[in-house]
Design an enzyme around this catalytic site. Structure first.
Site, PDB file in Angstrom:
ATOM      1  N   ILE A  51     -24.017 -21.897  19.869  1.00 36.15           N
ATOM      2  CA  ILE A  51     -22.835 -22.109  20.717  1.00 36.15           C
ATOM      3  C   ILE A  51     -21.596 -21.722  19.911  1.00 36.15           C
ATOM      4  CG2 ILE A  51     -21.460 -23.816  21.972  1.00 36.15           C
ATOM      5  CD1 ILE A  51     -24.152 -23.166  23.265  1.00 36.15           C
ATOM      6  N   ASP A 144     -11.440 -37.676  21.870  1.00 35.25           N
ATOM      7  CA  ASP A 144     -11.974 -38.643  22.853  1.00 35.25           C
ATOM      8  C   ASP A 144     -11.395 -38.358  24.236  1.00 35.25           C
ATOM      9  OD1 ASP A 144     -13.082 -40.813  24.094  1.00 35.25           O
ATOM     10  OD2 ASP A 144     -11.743 -42.294  23.184  1.00 35.25           O
ATOM     11  N   GLU A 178     -13.712 -43.218  32.691  1.00 28.97           N
ATOM     12  CA  GLU A 178     -14.558 -43.878  31.695  1.00 28.97           C
ATOM     13  C   GLU A 178     -13.751 -44.862  30.881  1.00 28.97           C
ATOM     14  OE1 GLU A 178     -16.426 -44.232  27.596  1.00 28.97           O
ATOM     15  OE2 GLU A 178     -14.412 -43.647  28.236  1.00 28.97           O
ATOM     16  N   GLU A 179     -12.518 -44.496  30.569  1.00 27.67           N
ATOM     17  CA  GLU A 179     -11.686 -45.342  29.723  1.00 27.67           C
ATOM     18  C   GLU A 179     -11.305 -46.661  30.393  1.00 27.67           C
ATOM     19  OE1 GLU A 179     -11.393 -44.829  26.756  1.00 27.67           O
ATOM     20  OE2 GLU A 179     -11.306 -42.697  26.271  1.00 27.67           O
ATOM     21  N   ASP A 207     -19.886 -38.193  23.604  1.00 25.48           N
ATOM     22  CA  ASP A 207     -18.582 -38.844  23.616  1.00 25.48           C
ATOM     23  C   ASP A 207     -18.066 -38.896  22.180  1.00 25.48           C
ATOM     24  OD1 ASP A 207     -16.361 -40.377  24.085  1.00 25.48           O
ATOM     25  OD2 ASP A 207     -17.405 -42.002  25.110  1.00 25.48           O
ATOM     26  N   HIS A 294      -7.641 -43.359  20.461  1.00 22.78           N
ATOM     27  CA  HIS A 294      -6.808 -43.926  21.528  1.00 22.78           C
ATOM     28  C   HIS A 294      -5.326 -43.911  21.165  1.00 22.78           C
ATOM     29  CE1 HIS A 294     -10.138 -46.236  23.932  1.00 22.78           C
ATOM     30  NE2 HIS A 294     -10.343 -44.926  23.877  1.00 22.78           N
ATOM     31  N   ASP A 313     -24.068 -27.176  18.879  1.00 24.60           N
ATOM     32  CA  ASP A 313     -25.368 -26.512  18.758  1.00 24.60           C
ATOM     33  C   ASP A 313     -26.519 -27.480  19.031  1.00 24.60           C
ATOM     34  OD1 ASP A 313     -24.213 -24.079  18.161  1.00 24.60           O
ATOM     35  OD2 ASP A 313     -24.374 -24.335  15.988  1.00 24.60           O
TER      36      ASP A 313
END
Length: 445
Positions: A51, A144, A178-179, A207, A294, A313
């Site tokens: 990749i 993130d 998600e957060e 993640d 964050h 990868d």
């Protein structure tokens, strides 16, 4: 990755001694299913492509530009998030994927999940890879979790470039909110019919895979998926550790909680890198894996290229290995469906399956399917006990594991054990305030 929820305290000594005591319970009657028909012959998996790191970083640059143009973030309900969805969708549409945007509402704001299916493969065996696309409101969320989102996107585009014809059906997902508590992925799973859930052979979650002071952490929720990643990093000479910081805190939990096998990768968040980890992986001991977690400084300069490259990868390796290889023919199933109550903070209980009529030893990849209903799975310790009394630890207790139920399939190397005899599932609840039962369990030879 979402912020950690408040955790219940438990006695550390009890946690440390979890599962060491085993009290036998009356054996329940075991039922033996007829052998399942053999599946098609296994097909060797194709080798994955490299990749390109430059492509993944180009996606990160685009996510940063989107955040900069939209108030500095890509958070749920903000214009930067919708622009991120539109960017990813356009790439996938042009590459030949069938895309679906799923809407949901949280906090009075509309959120979005993006699902992309690659045509072909066995529709009854879906290999799913995903990442959350939203940031917190305080920054652009590049590590993130633009890193996971970008790597999954580039892997999907690599599938298109290769015009891959997988044996499994390939699906990719980008989750919203998600957060705020895994809202998007929970919505997706909750609205997926049971028959469709059953078709998902595994969900892989990515993640924070480019932390600036990185570690190399692998989810240990499913032995097969864990093994694919560990073997890949081993081939690079990179040591790995079991991921614990994110237990229950990212989108894999939404899938795991309904019994879907999950795996994934992580490079660390706010925890501090130890001296031993710095010696093993490089970087700075005594410093967080991601000092900008964050925060507003989580921008394109907050990424370690080596970690991002290796993990990207590794994602492709997993998709090609799991998606293009043959399936393992099902074996003979021995199951116990009798309920066994698990005492709250009490002695271990057992449920017995009797295996007979076989020759030789148990397999090196003995499948152990467990269905334990419990209100706080972090309290639960689970062992498989062989007929000679040898115990194989399937699950440890963890104060960080706050989800319900233990619905898992484990793989045990039981090749040193005679196949025939009484096999026991031993379960102990090591802390108070919860209830549960062994609902059922099975061995597949």
């Amino acid at each position: 990755m979402k912020l950690s929820a408040p955790r219940r305290t438990a006695a550390a000594a009890v946690i440390a001694l979890a599962g060491l005591l085993g009290t036998a319970a009356p054996a329940a009657t075991a039922s033996t299913a007829a052998p399942a028909p053999a599946a098609a012959a296994a097909v060797q998996a194709l080798a994955a492509p490299d990749i390109p790191l430059a492509n993944v970083k180009a996606h990160l640059t685009q996510f940063q530009s989107i955040a900069t143009a939209n108030g500095g973030n890509r958070a749920h309900g903000r214009p930067g998030y919708k622009a991120s969805i539109d960017f990813v969708k356009a790439k996938l549409d042009a590459a030949g994927f069938v895309t679906t945007v799923q809407q949901f509402t949280s906090g009075g704001q509309i959120g979005y999940n993006l699902i992309a299916d690659w045509p072909g493969g066995d529709a009854n065996q879906v290999l799913f890879a995903g990442a959350h696309l939203d940031s917190v409101t305080s920054g652009a969320g590049i590590n993130d979790n633009a890193t996971g989102s970008a790597a999954v996107l580039e892997t999907a585009l690599a599938v298109s470039r290769a015009q891959l014809q997988p044996t499994k059906h390939l699906r990719f997902g980008w989750w919203g909110a998600e957060e705020l508590g895994l809202i998007g992925s929970r919505h997706y799973v909750a609205n997926l019919p049971a028959a469709e859930r059953a078709k998902i052979s595994g969900y892989l979650n990515f993640d924070m895979i480019g932390s600036p002071n990185p570690g190399y952490f692998v989810y240990d929720d499913n032995p097969t998926l864990e093994g694919v990643f560990k073997s890949y990093f081993s081939s690079l000479g990179v040591a790995t550790e079991i991921e614990t910081e994110g237990d229950g805190r990212s989108d894999h939990a939404s899938f795991k909680n309904v019994g879907i096998a999950v795996g994934g990768l992580f490079t660390g968040a706010s925890r501090t890198k130890t001296a031993a980890q710095a010696q093993k992986w490089g970087g700075t001991a005594g410093q967080a894996f991601d000092r900008c977690y964050h925060s507003s400084c989580d921008n394109t300069s907050n990424v370690n290229d080596t970690a991002l490259d290796r993990n990207s990868d590794a994602i492709a390796h997993a998709i090609w290995t799991l998606g293009t290889g043959g399936t393992t023919p099902p074996g003979d199933t021995y199951e116990n469906t009798a309920d066994v109550a698990i005492p709250d903070n009490g002695a271990a209980v057992t449920s017995t399956v009797t295996v007979s009529g076989r020759t030789g030893n148990a397999p090196a990849a003995l499948s152990v399917g467990v269905d334990i209903k419990h209100t706080w799975r972090g309290d639960v310790v689970v062992d498989l006990v062989a007929p000679d009394g040898t115990a194989y630890r399937l699950k440890n207790s963890s104060a960080n594991d706050s989800a319900d139920n233990v619905i898992e399939t484990y793989t045990v190397d039981a090749s040193s054990e005679p196949a025939n005899g009484d096999w026991k599932l031993r379960v102990q609840d090591v802390a108070s305030q919860d209830s549960g039962r062994i609902d059922s369990w099975k061995l597949v030879f």
